[in-house]
Design a protein around this motif. Structure first.
Motif, short mmCIF file in Angstrom:
data_model
loop_
_atom_site.label_atom_id
_atom_site.label_comp_id
_atom_site.label_asym_id
_atom_site.label_seq_id
_atom_site.Cartn_x
_atom_site.Cartn_y
_atom_site.Cartn_z
N HIS A 142 0.75 -1.12 0.07
CA HIS A 142 0.16 -0.13 0.08
C HIS A 142 0.92 1.30 -0.15
O HIS A 142 1.94 1.30 0.66
CB HIS A 142 -1.18 0.00 1.21
N SER A 200 -2.21 7.05 -2.20
CA SER A 200 -3.06 6.78 -3.03
C SER A 200 -3.92 5.75 -2.65
O SER A 200 -3.70 5.15 -1.65
CB SER A 200 -2.50 6.50 -4.31
N SER A 236 -5.65 2.03 -2.88
CA SER A 236 -5.18 1.01 -3.58
C SER A 236 -5.66 -0.40 -3.28
O SER A 236 -6.86 -0.37 -2.62
CB SER A 236 -3.99 0.59 -2.70
N ILE A 250 -11.48 1.46 -7.70
CA ILE A 250 -9.89 1.89 -7.64
C ILE A 250 -9.38 0.71 -8.66
O ILE A 250 -9.93 -0.15 -8.78
CB ILE A 250 -9.63 1.32 -6.23
N ARG A 251 -8.31 1.53 -9.19
CA ARG A 251 -7.60 0.78 -10.13
C ARG A 251 -6.15 0.72 -9.85
O ARG A 251 -5.80 1.73 -9.24
CB ARG A 251 -7.68 1.24 -11.66
N ASN A 252 -5.44 -0.26 -9.85
CA ASN A 252 -4.26 -0.48 -9.38
C ASN A 252 -3.16 -1.38 -9.93
O ASN A 252 -3.52 -2.19 -10.56
CB ASN A 252 -4.28 -1.18 -7.85
N LEU A 287 0.58 -3.08 -10.04
CA LEU A 287 1.61 -3.35 -8.93
C LEU A 287 2.58 -4.30 -9.61
O LEU A 287 2.55 -5.13 -10.28
CB LEU A 287 0.57 -4.09 -7.83
N SER A 325 -2.57 -6.59 -11.79
CA SER A 325 -3.47 -5.42 -12.09
C SER A 325 -4.91 -5.81 -11.50
O SER A 325 -5.19 -7.05 -11.60
CB SER A 325 -3.74 -5.18 -13.88
N GLY A 355 -7.91 -3.41 0.70
CA GLY A 355 -7.51 -2.17 0.17
C GLY A 355 -7.95 -1.07 1.15
O GLY A 355 -8.36 -1.46 2.36
#
Length: 382
Positions: free
Chosen positions: A40, A44, A46, A284-286, A288, A324, A375
């Motif tokens: 995290h 932002s 997450s 939420i889009r992440n 990583l 993703s 998240g």
């Protein structure tokens, strides 16, 4: 060189069998919390899918030889002495977990070379989409093929898992798994009660669409936070927990407190009460870099060993590991997907549970206490 590719979209916890009956379930909670704490970013929002990462590592574990196998075992908590049992437990996990609300898919891509027989058998058992032989130097067609498969597996929520420029022509093997959740609330939030209201983000107040309804749910309050479990439809065996700090600005402290014991105390110590729940709609889009997260967790050795018996005549090693993830929460329920490439004295009546400031959340499969997505919602992104 071995390249793992992954996409993930969604925050949740899912499991399909009793923990004591399936070794793969052992360690899921501990891994999920450690992975989130090391991934995290306070600046932002997450969302990650720890179960997607652990499944990918458990699959590739079948090809690992010492000392890499010990490194994967330390990272995942899987049994070093019972690889075959681990493979069977993963298969059982998938068979009992996949349903209309939640499903996991695997897909493998390899160069034109014979795989190690044992590894090939394990991958074919796990993969409902099989193993495809490809030319990794044909980055244009390969990227189209991978993105189309991921898009189909995630109900079009993740449309681009890889780009031509991100595919290394020297790649020999690519393993992708996707997890996808589509669950309806047991009690839908009324659309006519959605209001624009201020949310106290870490980086400043903003108005958001706030959902509201009175519901009877499991609830736990402590000195530092209070938590509510919002249930999805009865046939899903899924729920979302919201963990809300009891005073503004304490989200980092709450994240540091996270532990398997804390989660178990929340579950076991909760009582069913009437709450007036207010929470925002959010998406939420992440993206990583899983490799970086695992290194932060102290498992950098995973990427330093060439001890993967993927192919029949020689060994390979890890290259990249990405995920993703997306989660969308509204009045109807929750959609989440992920792909991994290798938060006064109570008055009489409903107690207020007003999620107007940063909070944690996770989605779980209730019967096995498995966290699938976890998240934080803490920052505006406009």
């Amino acid at each position: 060189m071995l390249s793992l590719t992954g996409v993930s979209t969604l925050l949740l916890i899912v499991a399909a069998i009793k923990a004591e009956d399936n070794e793969f379930n052992t360690g899921n909670l501990d891994f999920a919390l450690k992975f989130f704490k090391n991934s995290h970013n306070q600046s932002s929002n997450s969302v990650v899918s720890p179960i997607s990462v652990r499944l990918a590592l458990a699959a590739i574990y079948q090809a690992a030889e010492p000392p890499l196998s010990q490194a994967i075992q330390e990272a995942t908590g899987l049994s070093e002495l019972r690889k075959q049992q681990t493979a069977e437990d993963i298969t059982s996990f998938l068979q009992t977990t996949n349903n209309e609300q939640f499903h996991v898919h695997f897909k493998a891509y390899k160069k034109a070379e014979e795989l190690d027989p044992k590894f090939e058998t394990a991958i074919r058992t796990l993969s409902d989409s099989g193993i495809e032989t490809v030319d990794f130097s044909d980055t244009e067609n390969l990227s189209k093929s991978v993105n189309q498969w991921v898009s189909n597996a995630t109900d079009q929520m993740i449309r681009e898992m890889v780009q031509e420029r991100t595919i290394d022509p020297a790649t020999e093997f690519m393993l992708i798994n996707t997890v996808a959740l589509k669950a309806q609330w047991a009690n839908r939030f009324p659309s006519d009660k959605i209001r624009r209201m201020p949310f106290h983000f870490i980086n400043g107040d903003r108005e958001v669409d706030m959902m509201q309804q009175v519901m009877t749910v499991p609830y736990r309050v402590t000195e530092h936070f209070h938590a509510a479990e919002l249930l999805y439809s009865a046939d899903s065996d899924l729920s979302m927990w919201l963990l809300l700090p009891r005073s503004r600005g304490q989200l980092p402290e709450l994240i540091r407190m996270l532990s398997p014991e804390m989660i178990e105390n929340i579950r076991l110590g909760s009582k069913t009460v009437s709450l007036n729940v207010e929470m925002p709609r959010f998406t939420i889009r992440n993206e990583l870099d899983v490799r970086r997260v695992l290194q932060n967790m102290g498992h950098g050795r995973l990427f330093e060993q060439s001890d993967l018996q993927v192919f029949a005549t020689r060994r390979s090693q890890f290259d990249d590991f990405f995920q993703s993830a997306i989660i969308a929460v509204d009045e109807a329920g929750t959609r989440a997907v992920a792909a991994s490439r290798i938060n006064v004295k109570w008055r009489i009546g409903p107690r207020p549970f007003l999620a107007h400031r940063p909070f944690l959340f996770f989605v779980q499969k209730r019967s096995t206490n498995t966290i699938l997505f976890i998240g934080q919602y803490s920052n505006h992104e406009d």
